[in-house]
Design an enzyme around this catalytic site. Structure first.
Site, PDB file in Angstrom:
ATOM      1  N   LYS A  97      94.147 -10.698 -29.939  1.00 55.72           N
ATOM      2  CA  LYS A  97      93.694  -9.472 -30.600  1.00 55.72           C
ATOM      3  C   LYS A  97      92.265  -9.632 -31.132  1.00 55.72           C
ATOM      4  O   LYS A  97      91.782 -10.766 -31.282  1.00 55.72           O
ATOM      5  CB  LYS A  97      94.650  -9.138 -31.746  1.00 55.72           C
ATOM      6  CG  LYS A  97      94.711 -10.216 -32.833  1.00 55.72           C
ATOM      7  CD  LYS A  97      95.801  -9.934 -33.856  1.00 55.72           C
ATOM      8  CE  LYS A  97      95.864 -11.033 -34.897  1.00 55.72           C
ATOM      9  NZ  LYS A  97      97.011 -10.858 -35.815  1.00 55.72           N
ATOM     10  N   ARG A 141     104.878  -5.437 -44.217  1.00 56.33           N
ATOM     11  CA  ARG A 141     103.837  -4.771 -43.423  1.00 56.33           C
ATOM     12  C   ARG A 141     104.628  -3.913 -42.438  1.00 56.33           C
ATOM     13  O   ARG A 141     105.314  -3.001 -42.865  1.00 56.33           O
ATOM     14  CB  ARG A 141     102.966  -5.846 -42.758  1.00 56.33           C
ATOM     15  CG  ARG A 141     101.493  -5.581 -42.860  1.00 56.33           C
ATOM     16  CD  ARG A 141     100.650  -6.766 -42.459  1.00 56.33           C
ATOM     17  NE  ARG A 141     100.901  -7.246 -41.100  1.00 56.33           N
ATOM     18  CZ  ARG A 141     100.219  -8.206 -40.494  1.00 56.33           C
ATOM     19  NH1 ARG A 141      99.246  -8.818 -41.141  1.00 56.33           N
ATOM     20  NH2 ARG A 141     100.493  -8.584 -39.277  1.00 56.33           N
ATOM     21  N   HIS A 193     107.371 -11.245 -38.704  1.00 64.87           N
ATOM     22  CA  HIS A 193     106.098 -11.958 -38.923  1.00 64.87           C
ATOM     23  C   HIS A 193     106.136 -12.667 -40.276  1.00 64.87           C
ATOM     24  O   HIS A 193     106.679 -12.133 -41.246  1.00 64.87           O
ATOM     25  CB  HIS A 193     104.958 -10.934 -38.859  1.00 64.87           C
ATOM     26  CG  HIS A 193     103.588 -11.521 -38.736  1.00 64.87           C
ATOM     27  ND1 HIS A 193     103.284 -12.556 -37.876  1.00 64.87           N
ATOM     28  CD2 HIS A 193     102.417 -11.206 -39.358  1.00 64.87           C
ATOM     29  CE1 HIS A 193     101.987 -12.849 -37.977  1.00 64.87           C
ATOM     30  NE2 HIS A 193     101.440 -12.044 -38.873  1.00 64.87           N
ATOM     31  N   ARG A 229     103.957 -17.280 -31.407  1.00 60.51           N
ATOM     32  CA  ARG A 229     102.798 -16.401 -31.223  1.00 60.51           C
ATOM     33  C   ARG A 229     101.563 -16.920 -31.959  1.00 60.51           C
ATOM     34  O   ARG A 229     101.046 -16.272 -32.868  1.00 60.51           O
ATOM     35  CB  ARG A 229     103.102 -14.987 -31.761  1.00 60.51           C
ATOM     36  CG  ARG A 229     104.352 -14.316 -31.256  1.00 60.51           C
ATOM     37  CD  ARG A 229     104.413 -12.864 -31.771  1.00 60.51           C
ATOM     38  NE  ARG A 229     104.246 -12.779 -33.216  1.00 60.51           N
ATOM     39  CZ  ARG A 229     105.233 -12.765 -34.107  1.00 60.51           C
ATOM     40  NH1 ARG A 229     106.493 -12.787 -33.711  1.00 60.51           N
ATOM     41  NH2 ARG A 229     104.963 -12.708 -35.390  1.00 60.51           N
ATOM     42  N   TYR A 247      65.492 -10.640 -50.220  1.00 62.71           N
ATOM     43  CA  TYR A 247      65.718  -9.504 -51.127  1.00 62.71           C
ATOM     44  C   TYR A 247      66.218  -9.947 -52.493  1.00 62.71           C
ATOM     45  O   TYR A 247      67.138 -10.753 -52.599  1.00 62.71           O
ATOM     46  CB  TYR A 247      66.767  -8.558 -50.530  1.00 62.71           C
ATOM     47  CG  TYR A 247      66.313  -7.794 -49.308  1.00 62.71           C
ATOM     48  CD1 TYR A 247      65.109  -7.106 -49.281  1.00 62.71           C
ATOM     49  CD2 TYR A 247      67.133  -7.749 -48.189  1.00 62.71           C
ATOM     50  CE1 TYR A 247      64.716  -6.390 -48.154  1.00 62.71           C
ATOM     51  CE2 TYR A 247      66.750  -7.031 -47.055  1.00 62.71           C
ATOM     52  CZ  TYR A 247      65.550  -6.357 -47.048  1.00 62.71           C
ATOM     53  OH  TYR A 247      65.170  -5.652 -45.934  1.00 62.71           O
ATOM     54  N   CYS A 256      70.270 -11.120 -45.041  1.00 60.42           N
ATOM     55  CA  CYS A 256      69.895  -9.726 -44.781  1.00 60.42           C
ATOM     56  C   CYS A 256      70.627  -9.224 -43.531  1.00 60.42           C
ATOM     57  O   CYS A 256      71.460  -9.916 -42.976  1.00 60.42           O
ATOM     58  CB  CYS A 256      68.387  -9.623 -44.568  1.00 60.42           C
ATOM     59  SG  CYS A 256      67.421 -10.499 -45.810  1.00 60.42           S
ATOM     60  N   MET A 257      70.282  -8.007 -43.093  1.00 56.73           N
ATOM     61  CA  MET A 257      70.993  -7.431 -41.941  1.00 56.73           C
ATOM     62  C   MET A 257      70.745  -8.218 -40.664  1.00 56.73           C
ATOM     63  O   MET A 257      71.666  -8.456 -39.889  1.00 56.73           O
ATOM     64  CB  MET A 257      70.590  -5.967 -41.748  1.00 56.73           C
ATOM     65  CG  MET A 257      71.430  -5.268 -40.683  1.00 56.73           C
ATOM     66  SD  MET A 257      70.971  -3.552 -40.393  1.00 56.73           S
ATOM     67  CE  MET A 257      71.402  -2.780 -41.940  1.00 56.73           C
ATOM     68  N   ASP A 258      69.480  -8.625 -40.450  1.00 58.69           N
ATOM     69  CA  ASP A 258      69.119  -9.261 -39.177  1.00 58.69           C
ATOM     70  C   ASP A 258      68.655 -10.701 -39.324  1.00 58.69           C
ATOM     71  O   ASP A 258      68.418 -11.364 -38.326  1.00 58.69           O
ATOM     72  CB  ASP A 258      67.964  -8.485 -38.517  1.00 58.69           C
ATOM     73  CG  ASP A 258      68.173  -6.997 -38.586  1.00 58.69           C
ATOM     74  OD1 ASP A 258      69.230  -6.554 -38.088  1.00 58.69           O
ATOM     75  OD2 ASP A 258      67.323  -6.288 -39.158  1.00 58.69           O
TER      76      ASP A 258
HETATM   77  C1  LIG Z   1      97.664 -12.108 -35.779  1.00 63.17           C
HETATM   78  C2  LIG Z   1      99.086 -12.236 -35.471  1.00 63.17           C
HETATM   79  C3  LIG Z   1      99.603 -13.451 -34.963  1.00 63.17           C
HETATM   80  C4  LIG Z   1      98.775 -14.723 -34.897  1.00 63.17           C
HETATM   81  O1  LIG Z   1      98.536 -15.186 -36.210  1.00 63.17           O
HETATM   82  P1  LIG Z   1      97.733 -16.547 -36.483  1.00 63.17           P
HETATM   83  O2  LIG Z   1      97.881 -16.783 -37.921  1.00 63.17           O
HETATM   84  O3  LIG Z   1      96.328 -16.276 -36.064  1.00 63.17           O
HETATM   85  O4  LIG Z   1      98.382 -17.578 -35.630  1.00 63.17           O
HETATM   86  C5  LIG Z   1     100.910 -13.479 -34.562  1.00 63.17           C
HETATM   87  N1  LIG Z   1     101.693 -12.380 -34.661  1.00 63.17           N
HETATM   88  C6  LIG Z   1     101.243 -11.209 -35.178  1.00 63.17           C
HETATM   89  C7  LIG Z   1     102.157 -10.059 -35.276  1.00 63.17           C
HETATM   90  C8  LIG Z   1      99.934 -11.106 -35.609  1.00 63.17           C
HETATM   91  O5  LIG Z   1      99.494  -9.954 -36.134  1.00 63.17           O
END
Ligand SMILES: *Cc1c(COP(=O)(O)O)cnc(C)c1O
Length: 385
Positions: A42, A138, A170, A226, A272, A319-321
């Site tokens: 992701k 969540r 999760h 995962r 800045y 800064c930005m850049d």
């Molecule tokens: C981001 C995410 C992961 C991976 O998490 P890490 O801590 O980067 O290993 C696994 N499952 C779900 C649902 C996530 O949102």
């Protein structure tokens, strides 16, 4: 390991070592016994580039690729990935039919989501993983609503519109393996699996573990893990258990060329707000990267960099850049390379050092790196034969 001291000809670049990605995927595989491995890509693979990372992960044996949002999952298919893909974050009315037709597994946590999936089916049933909330609060159905979700999914399965492929959840605290929250979540997950079984729902894939769970909590492995951050060679445990101790190799090196070098007298204010003043005559280097490239402004006056093998510090505001590095009395010149972070193997700062300087986590440092920084892919396995 990628040598961050390699000559540099562009303004800035994020070098991503695909050999490190493959190494980390293989290392994660070796951590799990019979469970399958899903590499999470992701957010553009945590800033590393989704398609090249997914390809490297498949080469190293990733059974699944995980994406948060539909666009990501569909882009993977469009890029030619034909393997199992799981995508878990959709909102009402999104084109889930496209994902179903593309053979992408989706998540559902409420009966309305089941109805949406079933209503979007054309030539094949929607493969769905039912999500239970085991304590993160969540996504996921709360325990009271779990049986209703199971029954809704079961009805559509009987009608041939849905295939229940998994049950998942999760973890909230896997970055602290000793936290009692982990045990409580495993217990809640097992109980959700039992409730499902009592209704006759026994899908082949039960999954719970992210990187922390994969690396430190074998009881969270179930049928599939995962990991995200560990794929990129970064530790989910921060300094408590650095990546080298986990056998992981950080894949990304962020480098730039100094745009200017100048000598200033004691008392010179910098950037800045003039929040830093040279305490003595100093050489300043101008780094052509800023928060517009994803550097955290919070790391002003504290982030480390490496120039010609020396550890130096960012002074004044980012800064930005651009930002400014205090080169002290170094004989640097415009065009010299500055390493912002890398694997740390040659003494360069790491994403964890930047995270400390900005009061955040390594995840955010690499993921926020902006589109203005070109990614360059290297394969140190090829380079060294
Ligand atoms: C981001 C995410 C992961 C991976 O998490 P890490 O801590 O980067 O290993 C696994 N499952 C779900 C649902 C996530 O949102």
């Amino acid at each position: 390991m990628y040598d961050a001291a390699e000559p540099l000809t562009v303004r800035a670049e994020a070098v991503v070592d695909l050999a490190a990605i493959r190494h980390n995927v293989a290392a994660l595989r070796s951590r799990v016994e019979s469970a399958q491995l899903m590499t999470v890509v992701k957010a553009d693979a945590y800033g590393h580039g989704m398609v090249p990372v997914a390809r490297a992960a498949r080469e190293a044996g990733a059974d699944w690729i995980g994406a948060a949002v539909l666009d990501e999952a569909l882009s993977l298919r469009a890029a030619g990935d034909t393997g199992p893909i799981f995508c878990w974050l959709t909102t009402p009315g999104e084109p889930v039919g496209e994902a179903i037709a593309a053979g992408i597994d989706l998540s559902a946590a409420a009966p309305w989501e089941i109805a949406e999936l079933a209503g979007s089916v054309t030539d094949r049933p929607a493969r769905v993983h039912l999500k239970i909330d085991t304590g993160l609060s969540r996504g996921g159905a709360v325990a009271e609503e779990w049986p209703a979700l199971l029954r809704a999914a079961q009805r559509e399965e009987k009608a041939g519109r849905i295939e229940i492929a998994g049950i998942w959840s999760h973890l909230a605290n896997s970055d602290e393996p000793k936290s009692p929250v982990n045990e409580a979540q495993v217990a809640a997950f097992v109980s959700a699996i039992e409730v499902a079984a009592s209704l006759g729902v026994e899908p082949p894939l039960k999954h719970l573990a992210n990187s922390g769970g994969t690396l430190a909590l074998p009881e969270t492995h179930f049928d599939l893990v995962r990991p995200g951050i560990a794929t990129y060679g970064l530790s989910p445990f921060g300094h408590a258990l650095p990546s080298a101790e986990l056998g992981l190799r950080p894949a990304m090196t962020l480098r730039a060329r100094l745009a200017m070098v100048k000598r200033v007298p004691a008392g010179t204010g910098v950037s800045y707000g003039l929040t830093w003043t040279a305490p003595r005559p100093s050489t300043l280097g101008l780094v052509p990267l800023g928060y517009g490239d994803g550097l955290p402004r919070h790391a002003s006056n504290s982030a480390p960099v490496q120039v010609a093998g020396q550890r130096r510090g960012i002074v004044g505001r980012i800064c930005m850049d651009q930002c400014v590095v205090n080169l002290e009395d170094d004989p640097a010149k415009a065009g010299d390379a500055v390493v912002l972070f890398g694997s740390g193997a040659n003494g360069e700062p790491t994403a964890d050092d930047w995270a400390d300087a900005a009061g955040t986590i390594n995840y955010e440092i690499v993921t926020r790196l902006g589109a203005r920084v070109p990614r360059r892919y290297v394969d140190t396995a090829e380079a060294t034969g």
